[in-house]
Design a protein around this motif. Structure first.
Motif, PDB file in Angstrom:
ATOM      1  N   ASP A   1       0.799  -1.222   0.000  1.00  0.00           N
ATOM      2  CA  ASP A   1       0.000   0.000   0.000  1.00  0.00           C
ATOM      3  C   ASP A   1       0.830   1.270   0.000  1.00  0.00           C
ATOM      4  O   ASP A   1       0.418   2.280  -0.535  1.00  0.00           O
ATOM      5  CB  ASP A   1      -0.912   0.022   1.227  1.00  0.00           C
ATOM      6  CG  ASP A   1      -1.954  -1.071   1.139  1.00  0.00           C
ATOM      7  OD1 ASP A   1      -2.444  -1.310   0.029  1.00  0.00           O
ATOM      8  OD2 ASP A   1      -2.249  -1.678   2.178  1.00  0.00           O
ATOM      9  N   PHE A   2       2.022   1.211   0.612  1.00  0.00           N
ATOM     10  CA  PHE A   2       2.743   2.469   0.771  1.00  0.00           C
ATOM     11  C   PHE A   2       3.151   3.053  -0.576  1.00  0.00           C
ATOM     12  O   PHE A   2       3.371   4.259  -0.696  1.00  0.00           O
ATOM     13  CB  PHE A   2       3.948   2.314   1.711  1.00  0.00           C
ATOM     14  CG  PHE A   2       5.155   1.689   1.088  1.00  0.00           C
ATOM     15  CD1 PHE A   2       6.047   2.464   0.374  1.00  0.00           C
ATOM     16  CD2 PHE A   2       5.410   0.341   1.224  1.00  0.00           C
ATOM     17  CE1 PHE A   2       7.174   1.907  -0.195  1.00  0.00           C
ATOM     18  CE2 PHE A   2       6.531  -0.230   0.661  1.00  0.00           C
ATOM     19  CZ  PHE A   2       7.410   0.548  -0.047  1.00  0.00           C
TER      20      PHE A   2
ATOM     21  N   GLY B   1       1.236   3.243  -3.254  1.00  0.00           N
ATOM     22  CA  GLY B   1       0.117   4.105  -3.627  1.00  0.00           C
ATOM     23  C   GLY B   1       0.198   5.415  -2.868  1.00  0.00           C
ATOM     24  O   GLY B   1      -0.048   6.487  -3.411  1.00  0.00           O
ATOM     25  N   ALA B   2       0.594   5.303  -1.587  1.00  0.00           N
ATOM     26  CA  ALA B   2       0.677   6.498  -0.747  1.00  0.00           C
ATOM     27  C   ALA B   2       1.764   7.448  -1.245  1.00  0.00           C
ATOM     28  O   ALA B   2       1.664   8.655  -1.072  1.00  0.00           O
ATOM     29  CB  ALA B   2       0.948   6.099   0.696  1.00  0.00           C
ATOM     30  N   LEU B   3       2.804   6.896  -1.883  1.00  0.00           N
ATOM     31  CA  LEU B   3       3.863   7.757  -2.421  1.00  0.00           C
ATOM     32  C   LEU B   3       3.304   8.650  -3.523  1.00  0.00           C
ATOM     33  O   LEU B   3       3.618   9.834  -3.601  1.00  0.00           O
ATOM     34  CB  LEU B   3       5.012   6.915  -2.973  1.00  0.00           C
ATOM     35  CG  LEU B   3       5.826   6.128  -1.951  1.00  0.00           C
ATOM     36  CD1 LEU B   3       6.874   5.283  -2.650  1.00  0.00           C
ATOM     37  CD2 LEU B   3       6.476   7.067  -0.967  1.00  0.00           C
ATOM     38  N   SER B   4       2.456   8.058  -4.385  1.00  0.00           N
ATOM     39  CA  SER B   4       1.822   8.892  -5.406  1.00  0.00           C
ATOM     40  C   SER B   4       0.838   9.847  -4.755  1.00  0.00           C
ATOM     41  O   SER B   4       0.676  10.973  -5.201  1.00  0.00           O
ATOM     42  CB  SER B   4       1.062   8.040  -6.420  1.00  0.00           C
ATOM     43  OG  SER B   4       1.812   6.928  -6.783  1.00  0.00           O
ATOM     44  N   ALA B   5       0.177   9.369  -3.691  1.00  0.00           N
ATOM     45  CA  ALA B   5      -0.828  10.216  -3.040  1.00  0.00           C
ATOM     46  C   ALA B   5      -0.196  11.458  -2.444  1.00  0.00           C
ATOM     47  O   ALA B   5      -0.850  12.469  -2.267  1.00  0.00           O
ATOM     48  CB  ALA B   5      -1.568   9.435  -1.975  1.00  0.00           C
ATOM     49  N   LYS B   6       1.099  11.400  -2.112  1.00  0.00           N
ATOM     50  CA  LYS B   6       1.696  12.626  -1.591  1.00  0.00           C
ATOM     51  C   LYS B   6       2.393  13.428  -2.679  1.00  0.00           C
ATOM     52  O   LYS B   6       3.099  14.382  -2.394  1.00  0.00           O
ATOM     53  CB  LYS B   6       2.610  12.342  -0.394  1.00  0.00           C
ATOM     54  CG  LYS B   6       3.835  11.512  -0.647  1.00  0.00           C
ATOM     55  CD  LYS B   6       4.573  11.288   0.677  1.00  0.00           C
ATOM     56  CE  LYS B   6       5.968  10.746   0.434  1.00  0.00           C
ATOM     57  NZ  LYS B   6       6.735  10.585   1.650  1.00  0.00           N
ATOM     58  N   GLY B   7       2.165  13.009  -3.909  1.00  0.00           N
ATOM     59  CA  GLY B   7       2.569  13.854  -5.011  1.00  0.00           C
ATOM     60  C   GLY B   7       3.957  13.598  -5.562  1.00  0.00           C
ATOM     61  O   GLY B   7       4.465  14.373  -6.360  1.00  0.00           O
ATOM     62  N   LEU B   8       4.602  12.489  -5.141  1.00  0.00           N
ATOM     63  CA  LEU B   8       5.937  12.210  -5.676  1.00  0.00           C
ATOM     64  C   LEU B   8       5.825  11.863  -7.155  1.00  0.00           C
ATOM     65  O   LEU B   8       4.874  11.218  -7.582  1.00  0.00           O
ATOM     66  CB  LEU B   8       6.583  11.045  -4.926  1.00  0.00           C
ATOM     67  CG  LEU B   8       6.930  11.283  -3.470  1.00  0.00           C
ATOM     68  CD1 LEU B   8       7.879  10.200  -2.983  1.00  0.00           C
ATOM     69  CD2 LEU B   8       7.567  12.639  -3.269  1.00  0.00           C
ATOM     70  N   THR B   9       6.802  12.276  -7.928  1.00  0.00           N
ATOM     71  CA  THR B   9       6.801  11.954  -9.352  1.00  0.00           C
ATOM     72  C   THR B   9       7.534  10.638  -9.563  1.00  0.00           C
ATOM     73  O   THR B   9       8.032  10.026  -8.630  1.00  0.00           O
ATOM     74  CB  THR B   9       7.464  13.082 -10.160  1.00  0.00           C
ATOM     75  OG1 THR B   9       8.665  13.453  -9.486  1.00  0.00           O
ATOM     76  CG2 THR B   9       6.557  14.289 -10.237  1.00  0.00           C
TER      77      THR B   9
ATOM     78  N   HIS C   1      12.292   5.062  -3.963  1.00  0.00           N
ATOM     79  CA  HIS C   1      11.730   4.350  -2.805  1.00  0.00           C
ATOM     80  C   HIS C   1      11.660   2.847  -3.078  1.00  0.00           C
ATOM     81  O   HIS C   1      12.022   2.038  -2.225  1.00  0.00           O
ATOM     82  CB  HIS C   1      10.316   4.861  -2.504  1.00  0.00           C
ATOM     83  CG  HIS C   1      10.287   6.093  -1.652  1.00  0.00           C
ATOM     84  ND1 HIS C   1      10.161   6.040  -0.298  1.00  0.00           N
ATOM     85  CD2 HIS C   1      10.370   7.402  -1.966  1.00  0.00           C
ATOM     86  CE1 HIS C   1      10.163   7.276   0.187  1.00  0.00           C
ATOM     87  NE2 HIS C   1      10.296   8.124  -0.817  1.00  0.00           N
TER      88      HIS C   1
END
Ligand SMILES: Nc1ncnc2c1ncn2[C@@H]1O[C@H](COP(=O)(O)OP(=O)(O)OP(=O)(O)O)[C@@H](O)[C@H]1O
Ligand code: SF4
Ligand SMILES: [Mg+2]
Lengths: 312, 330
Positions: free
Chosen positions: A211-212, A214-222, A229
């Motif tokens: 899941d994490f 998805g969370a990386l995209s959710a915080k806006g990382l390109t 990561h």
């Protein structure tokens, strides 16, 4: 972290002792003792006893081991039984040659493997994935010597692109000596490439499912920070396998070194076995095994440095 | 708080629809969701597991997989955001809209420290240097009341307690001062005391920062605690919306009534607990008419045909039920 490294270092000591014990024991796998085997049958008992005393075979076994180990640690593995030159010198030269091959083979194999594995995981199920899976399967399932022979046939016999054998003269210019490296390095890199590629693919796919990510995209990382990561998470198992594979390469592939007539440690080991050259055999195995243990130690420490959950 | 219609909404969603179409299945996960949200307002989406709450939020963030068909319109601060190109979306995510998750372990990378993870978000969005970002991260940890924040900055997620990780995740979501915070069941995994602390923290942060919150939960108690308005979701639709008071005190829709009487909470004190019979519908084969009809004790023939009319009260509450009016009078 420092404590962890120290503890691992201490744990390596009994392993190394065990290895040296086994290596020492090699002498006694051969029935009788080496002196009996080497002396002509008509030698007088006095001469044999003298020889035994000279080589220390008259002492109790544990004393023999300790003395041998003491000298081995100082790089003194005695003389080759075959040509009476110091074992250490021969071994050093062979190791150097193998190192060159192993490092280049690993660099090529690992980088290709990581690249292919990463790309095929990120393009899971699409054509780059399928293409690489095919290449990796072929890479790990083709026999080494067969690849070597095909490469030699195509590049050296049918066309005159590259030299087929040996490692060239010291007197040749660097660029020509490099040509001797090309075919053996390619051959050696095939298995690491396939094995690492498949592990990278599987590991990255596993991480992508967590899941994490998805969370990386959710915080806006390109794209690239996300890949960083993923790479850091995938590194520990991949490093472990790379250590193992590099260990194998250092052992010098006997087949590859034989086909290409490359004077490395695999070749030396091969010769030592055929010549029953026990001191050379002992020295080669002991040094390679030590490398292997140290390599694993290094991998363990690197893993712990990357993933804090491994430190205990 | 919702005090009128003067300001334009920060978030407006119109007819949001999500279908998952793969080889032989067609899952209608979200079926025409509408709502709008003012700055500082909290809307709770309340619904059972599988009703499409998470999918709705992910659709707003553009986080659904490629095979998901998303349609409708979403305006964030007056700008349409649905279907923006990836780069533009990435700028919004974690910036103007950010999300907190049910499980902080699912939101945090296990091999980076909390500080690194917060700082990299700030660096990504604001392009400042790492040092400044780290300082901001420290401030955020203090803002979410993590004790000895300086030390916690260097902690890895597994070195923190559950409640602390939650706070860290909230700090991460607030890093770039979002105007909308999407919270997907952010308290369900916590024990009750920590749950209340986190809810209070969210309310306090909202008061400080003025962001709008979409709070998703299946916990009626948490919904009552935090929301200004509640939308009850069933099978991918809002079946009832209204202020917290309206929905809690005078639920119009039979599903809402069932949901409330199956939970212990203030508004319904003294009534017997009962469960809703049956189970949620299969989203791949939604029946025509009201999706709740198979489980509804008031169902009549009209419920099983065509679109269900929407009943709106003069106070602004809405219910999607054929019999809403007569049921409320009864
Ligand atoms: N990626 C996907 N592909 C196909 N179907 C999906 C996908 N994600 C969700 N669904 C389906 O969409 C429906 C709604 O799921 P969603 O996760 O929104 O439920 P939820 O209301 O958040 O439930 P919960 O309270 O359990 O989190 C479910 O039936 C689920 O199976
Ligand atoms: S429309 Fe009919 S079936 Fe649906 S909730 Fe209302 S009464 Fe029940
Ligand atoms: Mg959910």
């Amino acid at each position: 972290m420092l404590l962890f490294a120290l503890r691992r270092l201490l744990q390596a000591i009994p392993i190394l002792l065990g290895v040296s014990l086994v290596v020492f024991g090699l002498v006694h796998i051969v029935p009788g003792n080496p002196i009996d085997m080497l002396m002509p049958p008509e030698a007088s008992p006095e001469v044999i006893a003298q020889m035994k005393a000279a080589f220390g075979f008259d002492k109790p076994l544990y004393m023999q081991f300790l003395l041998w180990l003491l000298r081995a640690v100082q790089g003194d593995f005695g003389l080759s039984v075959f040509n009476a030159t110091p074992v250490w010198g021969q071994l050093l030269a062979a190791l150097e040659n193998t190192f060159v091959l192993a490092i280049l083979g690993a660099a090529l194999g690992f980088s290709m493997g990581i690249l292919c594995g990463m790309v095929s995981a990120l393009y899971h199920g699409r054509w780059p994935d399928k293409l690489f899976s095919a290449i990796a399967t072929v890479g790990v399932s083709l026999p080494h010597y067969w690849c070597a022979i095909v490469l030699v046939l195509v590049c050296a016999v049918l066309h005159d692109w590259l030299p087929a054998q040996g490692m060239g003269d010291d007197t040749l210019p660097l660029y020509e000596r490099l040509q001797y490296l090309v075919l053996p390095v390619i051959t050696l890199s095939l298995i690491p490439m396939g094995v690492i590629g498949r592990l990278v693919r599987a590991t990255v796919l596993d991480i992508l499912g967590q899941d994490f990510v998805g969370a990386l995209s959710a915080k806006g990382l390109t794209r690239w920070p996300v890949i960083r990561h993923i790479a850091k998470n995938a590194a520990p198992p991949v490093l472990a396998l790379m250590g193992l594979q590099f260990g194998y390469l250092l052992g010098g592939s006997i087949l590859v070194e034989t086909v290409f007539n490359w004077p490395g440690s695999g070749n030396l080991l091969n010769l030592a076995i055929f010549r029953r050259d026990i001191p050379v055999l002992q020295a080669t195995i002991l040094v390679l095994a030590t490398f292997f243990v140290l390599l694993n130690l290094l991998v363990d420490i690197a893993q712990a440095a990357i993933d804090p959950r491994i430190r205990r | 708080m919702p005090d009128g219609t003067m300001q334009p909404p920060v978030l407006r969603v119109e007819d949001l629809t999500v279908r998952f179409t793969r080889r032989n299945t067609d899952v209608a996960a979200v079926n025409g969701v509408d709502f709008s949200l003012q700055a500082g307002e909290t809307l709770t989406i309340l619904g059972e597991s599988g009703s499409g709450k998470s999918v709705s939020l992910k659709a707003l963030m553009g986080l659904l997989p490629a095979y998901a068909g998303v349609s409708g319109k979403v305006w964030l601060n007056g700008k349409e955001i649905l279907g923006l190109p990836a780069a533009a979306l990435a700028k919004l995510r974690g910036g103007a809209v950010s999300m907190i998750f049910q499980e902080p372990m699912a939101a945090l990378d296990p091999v980076y420290t909390i500080g690194e993870q917060i700082a990299e978000t700030i660096v990504q969005h604001e392009g400042c240097d790492n040092r400044t970002a780290m300082k901001r991260a420290l401030g955020l940890l203090e803002q979410v009341k993590i004790p000895s924040a300086e030390r916690r900055l260097k902690n890895f997620p597994h070195e923190m307690s559950g409640g602390m990780r939650h706070r860290a995740m909230i700090a991460l979501a607030l890093a770039c001062k979002p105007s909308v915070l999407l919270a997907d069941e952010p308290t369900t995994a916590l024990d009750v005391t920590v749950q209340i602390q986190i809810l209070l923290l969210l309310r306090q942060l909202q008061a400080e920062l003025g962001m709008a919150i979409v709070f998703v939960t299946h916990d009626v108690g948490a919904a009552a605690e935090i929301s200004d308005r509640i939308a009850v979701m069933y099978a991918g639709r809002f079946v009832e919306t209204g202020t917290t008071r309206q929905v809690m005190r005078e639920p119009m829709h039979p599903y809402t009534q069932g949901l409330l009487s199956s939970t212990v909470h203030g508004g319904m004190r003294g009534r017997a607990l009962e469960t809703i019979p049956g189970s949620p519908p299969n989203l791949a084969e939604l029946p025509p008419g009201c999706a709740f009809a198979p489980r509804c004790r008031y169902a009549v023939d009209a419920c099983r045909q065509g679109d269900i009319p929407v009943v709106t009260t003069e106070t602004g509450a809405m219910a999607r039920c054929v019999r809403a009016e007569e049921l409320v009078e009864a």
